[in-house]
Design a protein around this motif. Structure first.
Motif, PDB file in Angstrom:
ATOM      1  N   LEU A 221       0.809  -1.219   0.000  1.00 12.25           N
ATOM      2  CA  LEU A 221       0.000   0.000   0.000  1.00 12.25           C
ATOM      3  C   LEU A 221       0.843   1.270   0.000  1.00 12.25           C
ATOM      4  O   LEU A 221       0.404   2.308  -0.510  1.00 12.25           O
ATOM      5  CB  LEU A 221      -0.945  -0.022   1.205  1.00 12.25           C
ATOM      6  CG  LEU A 221      -2.007   1.069   1.300  1.00 12.25           C
ATOM      7  CD1 LEU A 221      -2.914   1.076   0.076  1.00 12.25           C
ATOM      8  CD2 LEU A 221      -2.840   0.891   2.566  1.00 12.25           C
ATOM      9  N   TRP A 222       2.055   1.204   0.541  1.00 10.71           N
ATOM     10  CA  TRP A 222       2.913   2.392   0.611  1.00 10.71           C
ATOM     11  C   TRP A 222       3.089   3.035  -0.762  1.00 10.71           C
ATOM     12  O   TRP A 222       3.088   4.259  -0.894  1.00 10.71           O
ATOM     13  CB  TRP A 222       4.283   2.016   1.190  1.00 10.71           C
ATOM     14  CG  TRP A 222       5.099   1.123   0.292  1.00 10.71           C
ATOM     15  CD1 TRP A 222       5.102  -0.237   0.266  1.00 10.71           C
ATOM     16  CD2 TRP A 222       5.998   1.537  -0.745  1.00 10.71           C
ATOM     17  NE1 TRP A 222       5.942  -0.709  -0.719  1.00 10.71           N
ATOM     18  CE2 TRP A 222       6.513   0.370  -1.345  1.00 10.71           C
ATOM     19  CE3 TRP A 222       6.417   2.785  -1.216  1.00 10.71           C
ATOM     20  CZ2 TRP A 222       7.432   0.406  -2.391  1.00 10.71           C
ATOM     21  CZ3 TRP A 222       7.332   2.828  -2.270  1.00 10.71           C
ATOM     22  CH2 TRP A 222       7.830   1.640  -2.830  1.00 10.71           C
ATOM     23  N   LEU A 223       3.244   2.177  -1.797  1.00  9.56           N
ATOM     24  CA  LEU A 223       3.480   2.708  -3.141  1.00  9.56           C
ATOM     25  C   LEU A 223       2.260   3.497  -3.632  1.00  9.56           C
ATOM     26  O   LEU A 223       2.403   4.528  -4.287  1.00  9.56           O
ATOM     27  CB  LEU A 223       3.797   1.575  -4.118  1.00  9.56           C
ATOM     28  CG  LEU A 223       4.201   2.017  -5.539  1.00  9.56           C
ATOM     29  CD1 LEU A 223       5.257   1.078  -6.113  1.00  9.56           C
ATOM     30  CD2 LEU A 223       3.002   2.071  -6.493  1.00  9.56           C
ATOM     31  N   PHE A 224       1.075   3.014  -3.274  1.00 13.05           N
ATOM     32  CA  PHE A 224      -0.149   3.634  -3.772  1.00 13.05           C
ATOM     33  C   PHE A 224      -0.590   4.823  -2.924  1.00 13.05           C
ATOM     34  O   PHE A 224      -1.638   5.410  -3.165  1.00 13.05           O
ATOM     35  CB  PHE A 224      -1.237   2.567  -3.897  1.00 13.05           C
ATOM     36  CG  PHE A 224      -0.808   1.450  -4.818  1.00 13.05           C
ATOM     37  CD1 PHE A 224      -0.659   1.679  -6.174  1.00 13.05           C
ATOM     38  CD2 PHE A 224      -0.474   0.199  -4.318  1.00 13.05           C
ATOM     39  CE1 PHE A 224      -0.223   0.678  -7.020  1.00 13.05           C
ATOM     40  CE2 PHE A 224      -0.038  -0.808  -5.152  1.00 13.05           C
ATOM     41  CZ  PHE A 224       0.092  -0.576  -6.514  1.00 13.05           C
ATOM     42  N   TRP A 225       0.234   5.155  -1.952  1.00 11.20           N
ATOM     43  CA  TRP A 225       0.159   6.458  -1.284  1.00 11.20           C
ATOM     44  C   TRP A 225       1.255   7.379  -1.812  1.00 11.20           C
ATOM     45  O   TRP A 225       0.998   8.491  -2.239  1.00 11.20           O
ATOM     46  CB  TRP A 225       0.301   6.307   0.242  1.00 11.20           C
ATOM     47  CG  TRP A 225      -0.998   6.058   0.923  1.00 11.20           C
ATOM     48  CD1 TRP A 225      -1.612   4.849   1.126  1.00 11.20           C
ATOM     49  CD2 TRP A 225      -1.882   7.045   1.488  1.00 11.20           C
ATOM     50  NE1 TRP A 225      -2.807   5.016   1.775  1.00 11.20           N
ATOM     51  CE2 TRP A 225      -2.999   6.348   2.013  1.00 11.20           C
ATOM     52  CE3 TRP A 225      -1.835   8.425   1.597  1.00 11.20           C
ATOM     53  CZ2 TRP A 225      -4.057   7.018   2.636  1.00 11.20           C
ATOM     54  CZ3 TRP A 225      -2.891   9.093   2.219  1.00 11.20           C
ATOM     55  CH2 TRP A 225      -3.981   8.394   2.726  1.00 11.20           C
ATOM     56  N   LEU A 226       2.481   6.878  -1.803  1.00  9.10           N
ATOM     57  CA  LEU A 226       3.629   7.733  -2.121  1.00  9.10           C
ATOM     58  C   LEU A 226       3.622   8.210  -3.569  1.00  9.10           C
ATOM     59  O   LEU A 226       3.774   9.407  -3.838  1.00  9.10           O
ATOM     60  CB  LEU A 226       4.931   6.986  -1.812  1.00  9.10           C
ATOM     61  CG  LEU A 226       6.221   7.793  -1.992  1.00  9.10           C
ATOM     62  CD1 LEU A 226       6.226   9.024  -1.088  1.00  9.10           C
ATOM     63  CD2 LEU A 226       7.443   6.913  -1.688  1.00  9.10           C
ATOM     64  N   ALA A 227       3.459   7.292  -4.528  1.00 12.26           N
ATOM     65  CA  ALA A 227       3.519   7.682  -5.945  1.00 12.26           C
ATOM     66  C   ALA A 227       2.406   8.659  -6.326  1.00 12.26           C
ATOM     67  O   ALA A 227       2.680   9.693  -6.957  1.00 12.26           O
ATOM     68  CB  ALA A 227       3.498   6.443  -6.835  1.00 12.26           C
TER      69      ALA A 227
END
Length: 236
Positions: free
Chosen positions: A208-214
């Motif tokens: 999920l981190w990627l779909f917050w950060l990006a």
């Protein structure tokens, strides 16, 4: 302010319920299913309809990355950012809960496989058994969110024809999904990603981190690009 937060709640609820719901219930129906094109249109239509329904109340963000991008672009006050994001998350999670109840009513809820319960993913065999790397997924989500913000800010600029802003924004989100459903199952929206991942857990939560950060970074860059390079000088 309360009306604005309710508008963001309902708008984000509709986005998740309509977009993810179409993927869960209608995309794979044999012979008559809507497929990738139908799901992409569904996401675009949710935003288009809610922009016209409640956009005049809250601005029609329905997405933390959009709120951040509009703040960076000078269109949204920083003091309202956290309340907006909370309202968007609550709306998305409520919609995912309703989807879970409906899907489970048919005994069809599953946590198995890439994209289970319309979650986002990378480094997993997905459509056509392709597996996109974390770098590829990050770049796609970053670029698409940046361009989404440029379209949003351009379509809602005071120099633009605002009557058609919702159509431009909805069609942009449709195009974004046509490009990236096969890559990451399309996020460009941390609230949408979070709501589905919470019900699936496991890999969906760990990625999920990627779909917050990006999307957040893409939204911020898109907002800055429009403000600094594209926005017409108001004194001109």
């Amino acid at each position: 302010m309360l009306k604005k937060l309710f508008a963001e709640f309902f708008g984000t609820f509709w986005l998740v319920f309509g977009g993810c719901g179409s993927a869960l219930f209608a995309a794979g129906v044999p012979n008559t299913g809507i497929g990738l094109l139908g799901v992409a249109l569904a996401f675009g239509l949710t935003v288009l309809t809610m922009v016209y329904a409640v956009g005049h109340i809250s601005g029609g963000h329905f997405n933390p990355a959009v709120s951040v991008g509009l703040m960076i672009g000078g269109r949204f006050p920083a003091k309202d950012l956290i309340p907006y994001i909370i309202a968007q998350l609550v709306g998305a999670i409520a919609a995912a809960g309703c989807l879970y109840i409906i899907l489970n009513g048919a005994g069809a809820f599953s946590k198995e496989g890439a994209g289970a319960f319309a979650t986002n993913f990378y480094d997993l065999p997905g459509y056509n058994n392709r597996s996109f790397s974390v770098g590829a997924a990050f770049l796609a989500e970053f670029l698409l969110t940046a361009f989404f913000l440029i379209v949003i800010m351009g379509a809602t600029d005071k120099w633009a024809n605002g009557k058609f802003a919702g159509i431009a924004i909805g069609l942009c989100l449709t195009l974004i999904h046509l490009i990236s459903i096969p890559i990451t199952n399309t996020s460009v929206n941390p609230a949408r990603s979070t709501s589905q991942a919470l019900f699936v857990g496991g890999t969906a939560l760990s990625q999920l981190w990627l779909f917050w950060l990006a999307p957040i970074l893409g939204g911020a860059v898109g907002g800055a690009i429009y403000k600094l390079l594209l926005q017409k000088d108001q004194n001109a």
